[in-house]
Write a protein that holds these residues in place. Sequence first.
Motif, PDB file in Angstrom:
ATOM      1  N   VAL A  99       4.742  -8.397  -3.572  1.00  0.00           N
ATOM      2  CA  VAL A  99       3.435  -7.730  -3.546  1.00  0.00           C
ATOM      3  C   VAL A  99       2.885  -7.669  -2.122  1.00  0.00           C
ATOM      4  O   VAL A  99       2.404  -6.613  -1.679  1.00  0.00           O
ATOM      5  N   LEU A 100       2.936  -8.790  -1.388  1.00  0.00           N
ATOM      6  CA  LEU A 100       2.423  -8.800  -0.016  1.00  0.00           C
ATOM      7  C   LEU A 100       3.177  -7.820   0.874  1.00  0.00           C
ATOM      8  O   LEU A 100       2.569  -7.084   1.656  1.00  0.00           O
ATOM      9  N   THR A 101       4.504  -7.826   0.762  1.00  0.00           N
ATOM     10  CA  THR A 101       5.314  -6.913   1.579  1.00  0.00           C
ATOM     11  C   THR A 101       5.007  -5.468   1.239  1.00  0.00           C
ATOM     12  O   THR A 101       4.838  -4.621   2.138  1.00  0.00           O
ATOM     13  N   TYR A 102       4.916  -5.170  -0.040  1.00  0.00           N
ATOM     14  CA  TYR A 102       4.670  -3.787  -0.461  1.00  0.00           C
ATOM     15  C   TYR A 102       3.292  -3.309  -0.005  1.00  0.00           C
ATOM     16  O   TYR A 102       3.156  -2.212   0.542  1.00  0.00           O
ATOM     17  N   LEU A 103       2.261  -4.132  -0.206  1.00  0.00           N
ATOM     18  CA  LEU A 103       0.905  -3.732   0.171  1.00  0.00           C
ATOM     19  C   LEU A 103       0.775  -3.574   1.690  1.00  0.00           C
ATOM     20  O   LEU A 103       0.205  -2.594   2.177  1.00  0.00           O
ATOM     21  N   PHE A 104       1.314  -4.531   2.432  1.00  0.00           N
ATOM     22  CA  PHE A 104       1.244  -4.445   3.889  1.00  0.00           C
ATOM     23  C   PHE A 104       2.039  -3.246   4.391  1.00  0.00           C
ATOM     24  O   PHE A 104       1.623  -2.556   5.328  1.00  0.00           O
ATOM     25  N   GLY A 105       3.177  -3.006   3.763  1.00  0.00           N
ATOM     26  CA  GLY A 105       3.998  -1.862   4.159  1.00  0.00           C
ATOM     27  C   GLY A 105       3.301  -0.535   3.909  1.00  0.00           C
ATOM     28  O   GLY A 105       3.426   0.408   4.699  1.00  0.00           O
ATOM     29  N   ARG A 106       2.550  -0.449   2.808  1.00  0.00           N
ATOM     30  CA  ARG A 106       1.806   0.791   2.516  1.00  0.00           C
ATOM     31  C   ARG A 106       0.685   1.000   3.550  1.00  0.00           C
ATOM     32  O   ARG A 106       0.450   2.126   3.989  1.00  0.00           O
ATOM     33  N   VAL A 107       0.028  -0.091   3.913  1.00  0.00           N
ATOM     34  CA  VAL A 107      -1.025   0.022   4.930  1.00  0.00           C
ATOM     35  C   VAL A 107      -0.433   0.398   6.276  1.00  0.00           C
ATOM     36  O   VAL A 107      -0.986   1.230   7.020  1.00  0.00           O
ATOM     37  N   LYS A 108       0.725  -0.212   6.590  1.00  0.00           N
ATOM     38  CA  LYS A 108       1.386   0.052   7.855  1.00  0.00           C
ATOM     39  C   LYS A 108       2.113   1.384   7.855  1.00  0.00           C
ATOM     40  O   LYS A 108       2.511   1.896   8.920  1.00  0.00           O
TER      41      LYS A 108
END
Length: 468
Positions: free
Chosen positions: A456-465
Amino acid sequence: MDIRQTAEQIAEAVGSENIAAATHCVTRLRFALNDESKVDKEKLENIDAVKGSFSTNGQFQVVIGQGTVDKVYNELVDVTGIGTSTKEDIKNAAEKKLNPLQKAVKTLADIFIPILPAIVTAGLLMGINNILTGPGIFYDGKSFVDVNTAWKDFADMINVIANTAFAFLPALIGWSAVKKFGGNPLLGIVLGLMLVHPSLLNAWDYGKALEAGKVPHWNLFGLEIQKVGYQGQVLPVLLASYVLAKMEVFLKKKIPDAFQLLIVAPVALLVTGFLSFIVIGPITFGIANWLTDGLVGIFDHFAAVGGLIYGGVYALLVVTGMHHTFLAVDLQLIGSKGGTFLWPMLALSNIAQGSAALAMMFLSKDEKVKGLSFTSAISAYLGITEPALFGVNLRFRFPFICAIIGSAIAGVFITVNKVMASSIGVGGIPGFLSIFPDKWGPFFIGMAIAIVVPFVLTYLFGRVKKVN
């Protein structure tokens, strides 16, 4: 894939003149380079056949894949004219660039990695035995063999097979350590077996015998030596193996060839044996128990802090190669305390790295990254994290950090709940087999944390980035 072209591209990215030696394993090209800073990593990562690259223990490794790496290597040898090398050649060339700490870590790794298959196999078999004999798994308050008595001897036979590697652990370590230190590995086996000889007091019963004042002794001309074995101990056999190997090498240089068979091995083993029982064993046994008690005390009183630190730091230890040193700690804990609280965090750390890599499969639009992310995630879930670590997570950085966060949280949870492993097994999802059955519940919750939080953290941060 054009194998010849791939080899040429790798040689160009690494630098033909920069290669001191090269070999390969099942999946990776292994280089000893003159200067790793000269590697064009961007060009290397863009080669279709390359699934990732990383540096560890002085070796620069390029992940190619099983079935292809040997073909690429053969073409690389032809393209560069470097000639073939063995793994030992690469290790020796790489070792020259290591500092003293790195050399010490590499020495421990070279000793314990060869015996790891036996230890992991024993761990998996002990897991099967745990399932059959653990109460409350299939029936309330009773084990499977309690209800189905026909399976009792079957489980007992599995237990004998599984426990052999741990019961004679000093022999395995002796073989590997003496070989590493330059001696005859067969003498190392004899040394290890000598330290667990049946005529010696079992190390696990030493505490009771000491309390009762019934520890057996040898009387050597007035000097009393305790007749104690070193079952499950690591330090005594490591130091004794070093002494044996160096003494053997020394004697071979001093004694003529015609007399070596009659003198070298008997003298080296006899002297090392006396030193082991009189000096090496008692001192290292005390040090090992002191360190073990100290570590257990820290985790008993500061469980959450210990879980947070070790659960978070373990992936960094893998990156530096220092994780191999903790195999000795796990084995010492199993031998002294009957189980290890460190190894379960290793299993969850591997799962966390796999989950972060899996999230990258959904984030990236690059087909190569997608494929590598998926395959490396599966590999990490099965206990092999290097492809996920070096091929995906460290490459993008934030997945690695997200995995560390998830692993640290999971580490806190399982440590607070006193989760322990009875043995070392496969460090991924199958790792539950090595966990004591009465702690499966909190371990599975920890496993869920290690899967969900990094993803979840990787996916959310990746979407923001907005990762491409």
